[in-house]
Design a protein around this motif. Structure first.
Motif, PDB file in Angstrom:
ATOM      1  N   GLY A  76      11.198   1.048  -3.056  1.00  0.00           N
ATOM      2  CA  GLY A  76       9.842   0.826  -2.191  1.00  0.00           C
ATOM      3  C   GLY A  76      10.497   0.377  -0.677  1.00  0.00           C
ATOM      4  O   GLY A  76      11.738   0.014  -0.587  1.00  0.00           O
ATOM      5  N   GLY A  95       0.862  -1.042   0.066  1.00  0.00           N
ATOM      6  CA  GLY A  95      -0.014   0.028   0.071  1.00  0.00           C
ATOM      7  C   GLY A  95       0.770   1.180  -0.015  1.00  0.00           C
ATOM      8  O   GLY A  95       1.857   1.073  -0.189  1.00  0.00           O
ATOM      9  N   VAL A  96       0.221   2.408   0.522  1.00  0.00           N
ATOM     10  CA  VAL A  96       0.996   3.600   0.152  1.00  0.00           C
ATOM     11  C   VAL A  96       0.848   4.480   1.686  1.00  0.00           C
ATOM     12  O   VAL A  96      -0.397   4.380   2.347  1.00  0.00           O
ATOM     13  CB  VAL A  96       0.155   4.393  -1.034  1.00  0.00           C
ATOM     14  CG1 VAL A  96      -1.185   4.574  -0.654  1.00  0.00           C
ATOM     15  CG2 VAL A  96       0.833   5.780  -1.037  1.00  0.00           C
ATOM     16  N   LYS A 118       4.889   7.039  -0.412  1.00  0.00           N
ATOM     17  CA  LYS A 118       5.673   6.018  -0.515  1.00  0.00           C
ATOM     18  C   LYS A 118       5.334   4.677  -0.594  1.00  0.00           C
ATOM     19  O   LYS A 118       4.132   4.339   0.013  1.00  0.00           O
ATOM     20  CB  LYS A 118       6.683   5.743   0.683  1.00  0.00           C
ATOM     21  CG  LYS A 118       7.584   7.129   0.412  1.00  0.00           C
ATOM     22  CD  LYS A 118       8.632   7.291   1.845  1.00  0.00           C
ATOM     23  CE  LYS A 118       7.854   7.971   2.968  1.00  0.00           C
ATOM     24  NZ  LYS A 118       8.842   8.403   4.173  1.00  0.00           N
ATOM     25  N   TYR A 119       5.669   3.575  -1.117  1.00  0.00           N
ATOM     26  CA  TYR A 119       5.258   2.292  -1.389  1.00  0.00           C
ATOM     27  C   TYR A 119       5.610   1.593  -0.259  1.00  0.00           C
ATOM     28  O   TYR A 119       7.306   1.431  -0.060  1.00  0.00           O
ATOM     29  CB  TYR A 119       5.714   1.852  -2.948  1.00  0.00           C
ATOM     30  CG  TYR A 119       5.268   0.326  -2.959  1.00  0.00           C
ATOM     31  CD1 TYR A 119       4.087   0.087  -3.295  1.00  0.00           C
ATOM     32  CD2 TYR A 119       6.149  -0.753  -2.877  1.00  0.00           C
ATOM     33  CE1 TYR A 119       3.707  -1.073  -3.651  1.00  0.00           C
ATOM     34  CE2 TYR A 119       5.907  -1.947  -3.054  1.00  0.00           C
ATOM     35  CZ  TYR A 119       4.526  -2.311  -3.429  1.00  0.00           C
ATOM     36  OH  TYR A 119       4.256  -3.716  -3.557  1.00  0.00           O
TER      37      TYR A 119
END
Lengths: 196, 196
Positions: free
Chosen positions: A128, A87-88, A92-93
């Motif tokens: 990520g 998710g976010v 940011k991932y």
């Protein structure tokens, strides 16, 4: 042991109940339940949007009875090719896998599949934020464990080293996540400590 | 029309074959196939890590035959609560839904569920990059369409306005994605044009 009247001896019954660990901290919830609750809290408070991915299933046969929903009649579990959660958070991932172990002294690496390591390496290469959440049910402790350290221990294993990460190493290289009432497993706080 | 010898008249056969649209550009692949191929290409070239989520399924009954894999005997399709695709590109969180329509003049908004709009709004609030990929099969054109414009048209519908986005609006507010040999639907290029 049973008495002639068919009732069990009370003290032995109590004894056997005590075998289950007393878990005041987390009301007997699984790690998955705790993380789902935490994600709900993050969502409700606009802190992050993180979901568990559906279980991957290979569907073979579907019936379409008239006037009712399609029924899957034959399907098989597929091995996941990625991690369970993503998710976010603040643009940011975020990408992680959550595992609990009843092992007292180490986290066995066979809890993780090779293609999950591959996926986490790709995520890391794309900048990520990737990590594990590890719960030791015996100690009733939950840790944030960064992907980079997982890669290190995985490589040791590949080179013929130990097939697990010792409890001591998880303690030293990870961050203990306190169990709270809301955001029960507040992994984003731990993550922020690590990645800042 | 058949001749007495039972063979079909050749010219009428050719005629009927022509009814299927000739799609030089995409070899008859569905949008999902094109996007999966594109994601494979992004992964192989270290450009991005984007996966389609598994279809959500409610599992009701599972058989465990001895010595073989568990068989799901009863399960139902669940409505997805998020979008179909997400992942990471250059540290940024990417989240989108892909839909094709055979409609010539508009994209019907009933292709999208309300909870997907809700999800895309949450992602946008977290500074994730969210959008639709819309293919008009009749025109054989595929568009990048930003979430913000989708929210606008959705709101129009909620206010009693039209229940679709006109083809003209998709053309004007979206970005045409050229179909290529590799990265067949190169949506990241279109996205970069929009978000830069």
């Amino acid at each position: 042991m049973r008495y002639p009247n068919g009732r069990q001896k009370r003290s032995s019954l109590t004894q056997s109940n005590r075998k289950a660990p007393i878990r005041y901290g987390n009301r007997g919830m699984t790690l998955e339940e705790d993380i789902n609750e935490t994600n709900d809290f993050y969502l409700a408070t606009n802190k992050a949007v993180i979901h568990k991915k559906p279980t991957p299933v290979q569907i073979v046969k579907v019936d379409y009875p008239s006037r009712s929903a399609a029924v899957i009649k034959e399907a098989y579990f597929k091995q996941p090719s990625t991690t369970d959660y993503n998710g976010v958070y603040n643009g940011k991932y975020i990408d992680f896998e959550a595992k609990e172990t009843s092992n007292k002294t180490s986290f066995p690496l066979n809890n993780i599949h090779e293609h999950q390591i591959y996926h986490m390496k790709q995520v890391t290469a794309q900048q990520g934020l990737s990590f594990l959440i590890i719960r030791f049910t015996y100690h009733n402790e939950t840790y944030f464990f960064p992907a980079e350290r997982l890669f290190f221990h995985w490589q040791q294993k590949e080179n013929g080293g130990r097939k697990s990460i010792s409890y001591e190493n998880v303690k030293e290289e990870g961050i203990l996540i306190p169990i709270q009432y809301q955001a029960r497993v507040d992994y984003l706080s731990a993550m922020n400590q690590y990645f800042v």
